[in-house]
Design an enzyme around this catalytic site. Structure first.
Site, PDB file in Angstrom:
ATOM      1  CB  CYS A   1       3.783  14.632  -5.246  1.00  0.00           C
ATOM      2  SG  CYS A   1       2.555  14.696  -3.936  1.00  0.00           S
TER       3      CYS A   1
ATOM      4  CG  HIS B   1      16.741   6.680   7.911  1.00  0.00           C
ATOM      5  ND1 HIS B   1      16.938   6.417   9.229  1.00  0.00           N
ATOM      6  CD2 HIS B   1      15.792   7.627   7.853  1.00  0.00           C
ATOM      7  CE1 HIS B   1      16.161   7.179   9.943  1.00  0.00           C
ATOM      8  NE2 HIS B   1      15.450   7.917   9.137  1.00  0.00           N
TER       9      HIS B   1
HETATM   10  C1  PEP Z   1       2.383  11.196   0.316  1.00  0.00           C
HETATM   11  O1  PEP Z   1       1.711  10.938   1.314  1.00  0.00           O
HETATM   12  O2  PEP Z   1       2.460  10.461  -0.687  1.00  0.00           O
HETATM   13  C2  PEP Z   1       3.151  12.461   0.276  1.00  0.00           C
HETATM   14  C3  PEP Z   1       3.777  12.841  -0.824  1.00  0.00           C
HETATM   15  O3  PEP Z   1       3.232  13.181   1.426  1.00  0.00           O
HETATM   16  P1  PEP Z   1       4.253  12.834   2.637  1.00  0.00           P
HETATM   17  O4  PEP Z   1       5.130  11.705   2.176  1.00  0.00           O
HETATM   18  O5  PEP Z   1       4.978  14.085   2.915  1.00  0.00           O
HETATM   19  O6  PEP Z   1       3.293  12.438   3.717  1.00  0.00           O
END
Ligand code: PEP
Ligand code: MG
Length: 564
Positions: free
Chosen positions: A489, A184
Site C-alpha cells: 500500500c 506536494h
Molecule cells: C507507508 O509507510 O508506506 C504507508 C503506506 O504508510 P504512510 O505513508 O501513511 O506512513
C-alpha cells in the site's frame, strides 16, 4: 544540450518552452523598524489574517490531500506560537517583515526536526511566510500566470496554494528543484495527470541562464534536458504518443480484480484518507480500499473524536463498498503525526519513538474505541472490513493485535510491514496475521536510514531500491508459504512498471494513489504474469535503483510501448 537528473514524480513526458516561477521575495537584509511596535504588530496580524483567509478560500476549491494541506496552512498562518514569536521580535525593534521571517525559520526548523508529515508542513511555512512578507512589503506574490501557450513550469518548489488553479491543458509539465517522490508537487502532478520531475538539482540555475531554451522532461526516468537534440525530442514525442495510445486501451477486469494479459487476478485498491476521497476512488475504478488512513480524521483536533463521531464517519466511508474489501488502518499517531490529545513526552528521535501501534502504551482506550466504531461501521455498511495496525516490529505485537481485533467480532486482522524487523519476522507475523500490507514509504526510509521527506536523501527513498525489493520478496515468500495475503500500500504500488515487479515478486494485491489506479490497471492488462516474474528477477539482481528499473523494464516491452 544540458542534461539534469531529478526524481520521477508522475508519468509521461513533455517538451516545449518553459516558464520559470520567480522567487516571491528574498530574506530582508535590514531587520530594524523605525515604526512603533504596536503599529508593526497590527500590520503583521492583518497580513497573517488575510493569508489565512486566502488559504481557507483556496482549500474550498480543491479536494483530498491538497485540501487538507491548505486548511492546515490556513491555521499555521495565524498560529499563536508563530505570531507570538514574531511579536516579541517586533517588541525588540524588528520590522514586521524581518520578524515573521525569523519566527517562521524557528517554526519550520522545529517541524523539520520532527520529521515526516510535520517536516512536510515546514515547506508550507515557507510559502505562508513568503505570502505574509509580500503583503508587508507591498509587493505582489507571484502566482502562476494565465499563459497564452502551454508551457513547462519550472520552480524552486510549489506549494498546494500555488497550484489550486493549475490547468493541465495550460501546463505541459512540472520540474522543481526541491521536493521528493511523496512531496506536494508530486501528489498534485499525479492527481492532475501532469508529467513531473522533482528534486532536480540545478534546474533553476539552468533555466535562469537559458531563458529561451526548449526543455524536455521524461517523468518516467526523471531526466530533464535543456535544448534537447533531435533524437531526444523524438524520443520524448514517442512517450507522449504512447500516452495517447494508452488512453485508447481499456483495462481487463473481473469481479474479483483486474487481470493480467494471461488472466492472472490482481485486485487494485485505493489509498484514501478523507470522506471525499471515497467517491474519487470509486470513479477511478478501485476494487475497494487497501489503505484507509484514519489518522487524517484525527489530525488537528484538540480532543479525540467520540465513538459516535467515528462510527458515523467510518459508516459514511464504508457504505459505498457493500460486499467489497476495505482495509482500515488503526490510528498511526506519533512522531510526524502528533495528536494534541495523546500525551507524548519529549523524545530525542520521534521517528524511532512511540508511534503507530506503540501508542497503546500511553492510551489504549483510543484503539479500543476505534475498534468499536469500526465494528459498528462494518455491520452497518456491509463492507468486507479488514483491520490493520501500523508500525508493527514484533510477532508478539501482531498476535496481540489480531486477538484484540477478533475479540470485537472483526474477522480479518493484519499488520503493516514497514519496519525492517517485521521483514525478518515475516514467517512468524504471517502465521499470526490474517493478512499483511507492506508500507514501502516507511520501509524504504527505515531500511536506508533516510528521512522520506528529505529532498537531499530522495535517492535512498527511490522505491526501486533493490534492498526494498528484496524485503518485499521476503515478505511475499512468507505470505505464500503461510497462505497469508500480502499487499503493498506504499507509493511503490502507484508506479505501473514497479507495480508489475511487485506482482512478480509474489505480492497478491496493490493499493494505489487514486490517480494511479487506471495506469496500474492498464499496466496489468498489457503484460503476462510470467513477464512480471522475469522483470522481478532482473530487478532483484540489480545493484542500484536505476539498474533495477532499467533491467526490469527490459522484460516489460508492452508496458513501455504504452509510455510507462
Ligand atoms: C507507508 O509507510 O508506506 C504507508 C503506506 O504508510 P504512510 O505513508 O501513511 O506512513
Ligand atoms: Mg507508514
Amino acid at each position: 544540450m544540458i542534461e539534469l537528473q531529478g526524481i520521477s514524480a508522475s508519468t509521461g513526458a513533455a517538451l516545449g518552452s518553459f516558464y520559470l516561477m520567480p522567487l516571491p521575495i528574498s530574506k530582508p537584509t535590514e531587520s530594524l523598524s523605525s515604526d512603533e511596535p504596536d503599529t508593526e504588530i497590527e500590520k503583521l496580524n492583518a497580513a497573517a489574517n488575510q493569508i489565512s483567509d486566502l488559504l481557507a478560500e483556496r482549500a474550498e476549491r480543491v479536494t483530498g490531500e491538497a485540501q487538507a494541506i491548505l486548511y492546515a496552512s490556513s491555521e499555521i498562518a495565524v498560529d499563536t506560537a508563530l505570531l507570538s514569536t514574531a511579536e516579541s521580535l517586533i517588541r525588540k525593534g524588528n520590522s514586521a517583515v524581518s520578524a515573521i521571517w525569523e519566527a517562521s525559520e524557528v517554526f519550520s526548523q522545529l517541524l523539520t526536526e520532527a520529521g515526516g508529515y510535520l517536516a512536510e508542513r515546514a515547506s508550507d511555512v515557507g510559502n505562508i511566510r513568503d505570502r505574509i512578507a509580500c503583503i508587508l512589503s507591498g509587493v505582489n506574490y507571484p502566482e502562476i500566470p494565465q499563459l497564452d501557450t502551454p508551457v513547462i513550469l519550472i520552480a524552486h518548489d510549489l506549494s498546494p496554494a500555488d497550484t489550486t488553479d493549475l490547468q493541465p491543458g495550460q501546463v505541459l509539465g512540472i520540474i522543481t528543484e526541491q521536493g521528493g517522490p511523496t512531496s506536494h508537487t508530486a501528489i498534485i502532478a499525479r492527481t492532475l495527470g501532469i508529467p513531473a520531475v522533482v528534486a532536480c538539482k540545478g534546474v533553476v540555475t539552468a533555466a535562469t541562464s537559458l531563458m529561451s531554451a526548449r526543455v524536455g522532461l521524461d517523468a518516467r526516468t526523471g531526466a530533464v534536458t535543456f535544448n534537447p537534440t533531435v533524437e531526444v525530442e523524438d524520443a520524448l514525442r514517442d512517450v507522449s504518443a504512447a500516452l495517447a495510445l494508452r488512453r485508447s486501451v481499456e483495462p481487463n477486469r473481473s469481479p474479483e480484480g483486474y487481470l493480467t494479459r494471461d488472466g492472472f487476478k490482481v485486485p487494485i485498491y485505493a489509498n484514501v484518507g478523507r470522506v471525499e476521497d471515497v467517491a474519487v476512488a470509486i470513479e477511478s475504478g478501485a476494487d475497494g480500499i487497501g489503505l484507509l488512513r484514519t489518522e487524517l480524521l484525527y489530525l488537528g483536533r484538540q480532543s479525540a473524536p467520540s465513538l459516535a463521531d467515528q462510527r458515523e464517519t467510518y459508516t459514511k466511508m464504508l457504505s459505498p463498498f457493500r460486499g467489497k474489501r476495505v482495509v482500515i488502518r488503526t490510528l498511526d499517531a506519533g512522531a510526524d503525526k502528533p495528536m494534541a490529545f495523546i500525551n507524548f513526552s519529549h523524545e530525542p528521535n520521534p521517528a524511532l519513538g512511540i508511534r503507530g501501534y506503540r501508542t497503546i502504551a500511553i492510551n489504549k482506550d483510543l484503539l479500543l474505541t476505534q475498534l468499536e466504531a469500526i465494528r459498528d461501521a462494518s455491520l452497518a455498511s456491509g463492507a468486507d472490513v479488514w483491520v490493520m495496525a501500523p508500525m508493527i516490529s514484533l510477532p508478539s505485537e501482531a498476535e496481540e493485535f489480531a486477538s484484540l481485533v477478533h475479540s470485537y467480532g472483526l474477522k480479518s486482522a493484519g499488520v503493516m510491514v514497514e519496519v525492517p524487523s517485521a521483514v525478518f519476522f515475516a514467517q512468524e507475523i504471517t502465521q499470526v496475521s490474517d493478512f499483511v500490507s507492506i508500507g514501502t514509504n516507511d520501509l524504504g526510509q527505515y531500511l536506508h536510514a533516510a528521512d522520506r521527506e528529505s529532498a537531499q536523501l530522495a535517492a535512498f527513498n527511490d522505491p526501486w531500491q533493490p534492498a526494498l525489493l528484496r524485503a518485499v520478496r521476503q515478505v511475499a515468500a512468507a505470505g505464500i508459504a503461510q497462505e497469508c495475503p500480502v499487499g503493498v500500500c506504499g507509493e511503490a504500488a502507484s508506479d505501473p512498471a514497479l507495480a508489475a515487479v511487485l506482482i512478480g515478486l509474489g505480492v497478491t494485491s496493490l493499493s494505489c494513489n487514486v490517480s494511479a489506479i487506471q495506469d496500474v490497471a492498464l499496466a496489468m492488462t498489457s503484460i503476462t504474469h510470467l513477464e512480471m516474474q522475469s522483470a522481478a528477477k532482473a530487478a532483484l539482481a540489480a545493484p542500484s535503483a536505476r539498474a533495477a528499473r532499467t533491467s526490469a523494464r527490459a522484460h516489460l516491452s508492452a508496458l513501455i510501448k504504452l509510455g510507462f
